[in-house]
Design a protein around this motif. Structure first.
Motif, PDB file in Angstrom:
ATOM      1  N   LYS A 221       0.828  -1.201   0.000  1.00  0.00           N
ATOM      2  CA  LYS A 221       0.000   0.000   0.000  1.00  0.00           C
ATOM      3  C   LYS A 221       0.866   1.256   0.000  1.00  0.00           C
ATOM      4  CE  LYS A 221      -3.310   2.400   2.996  1.00  0.00           C
ATOM      5  NZ  LYS A 221      -4.078   2.318   4.261  1.00  0.00           N
ATOM      6  N   GLU A 222       1.913   1.260   0.847  1.00  0.00           N
ATOM      7  CA  GLU A 222       2.784   2.417   0.958  1.00  0.00           C
ATOM      8  C   GLU A 222       3.529   2.692  -0.352  1.00  0.00           C
ATOM      9  OE1 GLU A 222       1.872   0.960   4.958  1.00  0.00           O
ATOM     10  OE2 GLU A 222       2.526   0.010   3.109  1.00  0.00           O
ATOM     11  N   THR A 223       3.975   1.633  -1.005  1.00  0.00           N
ATOM     12  CA  THR A 223       4.710   1.787  -2.264  1.00  0.00           C
ATOM     13  C   THR A 223       3.813   2.346  -3.356  1.00  0.00           C
ATOM     14  OG1 THR A 223       6.155  -0.074  -1.677  1.00  0.00           O
ATOM     15  CG2 THR A 223       6.094   0.590  -3.989  1.00  0.00           C
ATOM     16  N   ILE A 224       2.593   1.808  -3.458  1.00  0.00           N
ATOM     17  CA  ILE A 224       1.657   2.282  -4.477  1.00  0.00           C
ATOM     18  C   ILE A 224       1.357   3.771  -4.289  1.00  0.00           C
ATOM     19  CG2 ILE A 224      -0.725   2.107  -5.310  1.00  0.00           C
ATOM     20  CD1 ILE A 224      -0.597  -0.890  -4.690  1.00  0.00           C
ATOM     21  N   VAL A 225       1.028   4.148  -3.045  1.00  0.00           N
ATOM     22  CA  VAL A 225       0.679   5.545  -2.771  1.00  0.00           C
ATOM     23  C   VAL A 225       1.877   6.463  -2.982  1.00  0.00           C
ATOM     24  CG1 VAL A 225      -0.133   7.154  -1.003  1.00  0.00           C
ATOM     25  CG2 VAL A 225      -1.140   4.885  -1.156  1.00  0.00           C
ATOM     26  N   ALA A 226       3.074   5.986  -2.615  1.00  0.00           N
ATOM     27  CA  ALA A 226       4.277   6.811  -2.765  1.00  0.00           C
ATOM     28  C   ALA A 226       4.539   7.160  -4.229  1.00  0.00           C
ATOM     29  CB  ALA A 226       5.483   6.091  -2.169  1.00  0.00           C
ATOM     30  N   PHE A 227       4.398   6.177  -5.103  1.00  0.00           N
ATOM     31  CA  PHE A 227       4.680   6.432  -6.515  1.00  0.00           C
ATOM     32  C   PHE A 227       3.579   7.254  -7.179  1.00  0.00           C
ATOM     33  CE2 PHE A 227       7.624   2.796  -6.061  1.00  0.00           C
ATOM     34  CZ  PHE A 227       8.751   3.382  -6.624  1.00  0.00           C
ATOM     35  N   VAL A 228       2.346   7.107  -6.679  1.00  0.00           N
ATOM     36  CA  VAL A 228       1.230   7.838  -7.273  1.00  0.00           C
ATOM     37  C   VAL A 228       1.163   9.269  -6.742  1.00  0.00           C
ATOM     38  CG1 VAL A 228      -1.298   7.909  -7.414  1.00  0.00           C
ATOM     39  CG2 VAL A 228      -0.101   5.751  -7.734  1.00  0.00           C
ATOM     40  N   ALA A 229       1.718   9.503  -5.555  1.00  0.00           N
ATOM     41  CA  ALA A 229       1.643  10.834  -4.940  1.00  0.00           C
ATOM     42  C   ALA A 229       2.249  11.920  -5.813  1.00  0.00           C
ATOM     43  CB  ALA A 229       2.342  10.813  -3.580  1.00  0.00           C
ATOM     44  N   THR A 230       3.219  11.545  -6.637  1.00  0.00           N
ATOM     45  CA  THR A 230       3.865  12.536  -7.503  1.00  0.00           C
ATOM     46  C   THR A 230       2.889  13.115  -8.528  1.00  0.00           C
ATOM     47  OG1 THR A 230       4.614  10.740  -8.965  1.00  0.00           O
ATOM     48  CG2 THR A 230       6.136  11.474  -7.250  1.00  0.00           C
ATOM     49  N   VAL A 231       1.806  12.372  -8.812  1.00  0.00           N
ATOM     50  CA  VAL A 231       0.812  12.861  -9.768  1.00  0.00           C
ATOM     51  C   VAL A 231       0.161  14.138  -9.248  1.00  0.00           C
ATOM     52  CG1 VAL A 231      -1.380  12.324 -10.926  1.00  0.00           C
ATOM     53  CG2 VAL A 231       0.366  10.543 -10.661  1.00  0.00           C
ATOM     54  N   VAL A 232      -0.043  14.218  -7.928  1.00  0.00           N
ATOM     55  CA  VAL A 232      -0.672  15.405  -7.331  1.00  0.00           C
ATOM     56  C   VAL A 232       0.364  16.254  -6.585  1.00  0.00           C
ATOM     57  CG1 VAL A 232      -3.018  14.511  -7.178  1.00  0.00           C
ATOM     58  CG2 VAL A 232      -1.377  13.924  -5.389  1.00  0.00           C
ATOM     59  N   ASP A 233       1.616  16.101  -6.966  1.00  0.00           N
ATOM     60  CA  ASP A 233       2.717  16.934  -6.456  1.00  0.00           C
ATOM     61  C   ASP A 233       2.895  16.855  -4.933  1.00  0.00           C
ATOM     62  OD1 ASP A 233       3.383  17.901  -9.022  1.00  0.00           O
ATOM     63  OD2 ASP A 233       1.765  19.384  -8.907  1.00  0.00           O
ATOM     64  N   ILE A 234       2.740  15.654  -4.383  1.00  0.00           N
ATOM     65  CA  ILE A 234       3.011  15.431  -2.969  1.00  0.00           C
ATOM     66  C   ILE A 234       4.373  14.754  -2.848  1.00  0.00           C
ATOM     67  CG2 ILE A 234       2.258  14.292  -0.833  1.00  0.00           C
ATOM     68  CD1 ILE A 234       0.400  16.505  -1.777  1.00  0.00           C
ATOM     69  N   PRO A 235       5.337  15.353  -2.143  1.00  0.00           N
ATOM     70  CA  PRO A 235       6.667  14.736  -1.990  1.00  0.00           C
ATOM     71  C   PRO A 235       6.567  13.353  -1.343  1.00  0.00           C
ATOM     72  CG  PRO A 235       6.694  17.021  -1.248  1.00  0.00           C
ATOM     73  CD  PRO A 235       5.257  16.665  -1.468  1.00  0.00           C
ATOM     74  N   ILE A 236       7.387  12.428  -1.808  1.00  0.00           N
ATOM     75  CA  ILE A 236       7.360  11.059  -1.295  1.00  0.00           C
ATOM     76  C   ILE A 236       7.606  10.998   0.215  1.00  0.00           C
ATOM     77  CG2 ILE A 236       8.537   8.813  -1.382  1.00  0.00           C
ATOM     78  CD1 ILE A 236       8.771   9.126  -4.371  1.00  0.00           C
ATOM     79  N   PRO A 237       8.569  11.757   0.778  1.00  0.00           N
ATOM     80  CA  PRO A 237       8.754  11.693   2.240  1.00  0.00           C
ATOM     81  C   PRO A 237       7.479  12.037   3.014  1.00  0.00           C
ATOM     82  CG  PRO A 237      10.643  12.756   1.241  1.00  0.00           C
ATOM     83  CD  PRO A 237       9.615  12.593   0.145  1.00  0.00           C
ATOM     84  N   GLN A 238       6.715  13.000   2.504  1.00  0.00           N
ATOM     85  CA  GLN A 238       5.482  13.384   3.197  1.00  0.00           C
ATOM     86  C   GLN A 238       4.457  12.258   3.170  1.00  0.00           C
ATOM     87  OE1 GLN A 238       3.909  17.099   1.744  1.00  0.00           O
ATOM     88  NE2 GLN A 238       5.739  18.265   2.302  1.00  0.00           N
ATOM     89  N   ILE A 239       4.239  11.651   1.999  1.00  0.00           N
ATOM     90  CA  ILE A 239       3.223  10.603   1.897  1.00  0.00           C
ATOM     91  C   ILE A 239       3.656   9.349   2.640  1.00  0.00           C
ATOM     92  CG2 ILE A 239       4.055   9.589  -0.264  1.00  0.00           C
ATOM     93  CD1 ILE A 239       0.383  10.093   0.816  1.00  0.00           C
TER      94      ILE A 239
END
Length: 315
Positions: free
Chosen positions: A266-284
């Protein structure tokens, strides 16, 4: 043969695959943490008061899961008591955290078989029905969210949109076109027929179907609200559309439950997708870890209690 060879020989392939996947994800997280340690160090808990509503919202999420189970079993003439429909999802979640491939579902199936004589075939029907409803509702909301993200922020990802669209069309086809079959003289084939007919029994009860769809929609709101508050814990501002998009994508981890509790998936999926909405990976990743802490905290407090209450019955 050395001791390591004997251990590997005794372990089945699924277990080895699960362990290797978990090791890979932990290693990836470790390397990323090492390379971006300064970014993680900047994240601080600034609003701990949000922990209380987070725990309450997760408890409400588990309650809704119990209601879905209660309604899905009604077409099979099984009336669960409060301690059952509330406790079984908690025990299931605890089992999923402790075992790979959603092993908590096996505990639920065993309980329903022993206490309510609910066949394993029909259990698979309710499980199939549950996943059909969850992913159908989530994929529809995912499509609408992406459309709104494009309209308001000109943010779009064709791959994720295609995945949501494929999920939605496939599951919609199952809901409207799954046929009902007659049993044959072959017991083995009849097991599969019972699974299909069981889902037909669930979907033919419009009241049950609409209730579970409604509760699944409420759960999406709960998940999105939780993630929004989790960002607030770290003092991070995020749009409601972005957090809704991320919470919807996180449900894909349910579909790929290779590791215990989909840990790392779950964490990996959300981390890679977060860049779509400009959320830094460390934050997500920080938000995802906080979400795990909240969930595990509630589950492992209530899990042993309801395990004792339900499993102390004559099984």
């Amino acid at each position: 043969m050395n001791i390591f060879g004997l251990i590997i020989k005794k372990m089945n392939k699924k277990k080895i695959f699960q362990i290797l996947t978990l090791i890979f994800l932990i290693a990836w997280f470790g390397v990323y943490l090492y390379r971006h340690f300064s970014e993680f160090r900047e994240l601080k808990i600034v609003s701990p008061t949000y922990f209380i509503p987070l725990f309450l919202l997760f408890l409400l999420f588990l309650t809704n899961n119990g209601l879905i189970l209660k309604y899905l079993l009604e077409p099979f003439r099984i009336k669960l008591k409060f301690k059952e429909w509330f406790g079984l999802p908690i025990i299931t979640a605890m089992g999923n955290f402790l075992t790979p491939f959603r092993g908590g579902m096996g505990m639920r199936a065993f309980y329903l078989k022993k206490i309510h004589q609910f066949s394993y075939s029909y259990f698979l029907s309710t499980l199939a029905g549950l996943y059909v409803i969850i992913f159908l509702v989530n994929s529809l909301v995912g499509l609408l969210t992406m459309a709104l993200l494009y309209f308001f922020y000109e943010t779009f990802n064709i791959l994720i949109f295609t995945i949501f669209l494929c999920f939605f069309l496939f599951l919609l086809g199952i809901v409207f076109f799954s046929p009902k079959f007659k049993e044959t003289k072959y017991p083995f084939i009849n097991k599969f027929i019972n699974i299909i007919n069981g889902w037909h029994l669930v979907k033919s009860d419009k009241k049950v179907l609409m209730s579970t769809i409604l509760i699944s929609g409420i759960n999406i709101i709960i998940m999105a609200t939780m993630m929004f508050l989790e960002f607030k814990v770290f003092g991070i501002s995020i749009s409601l559309l972005s957090v809704l998009f991320l919470s919807i994508v996180s449900t894909l981890g349910l579909f790929i439950s290779i590791t215990p509790g989909a840990l790392g998936i779950k964490e990996t999926i959300v981390a890679f997708v977060a860049t779509v909405v400009d959320i830094p990976i460390p934050q997500i990743l920080a938000v995802s870890i906080l979400d795990r802490v909240v969930g595990i905290g509630v589950i492992f407090i209530l899990g042993p209690i309801f395990s004792y209450i339900l499993m102390s019955q004559k099984l």
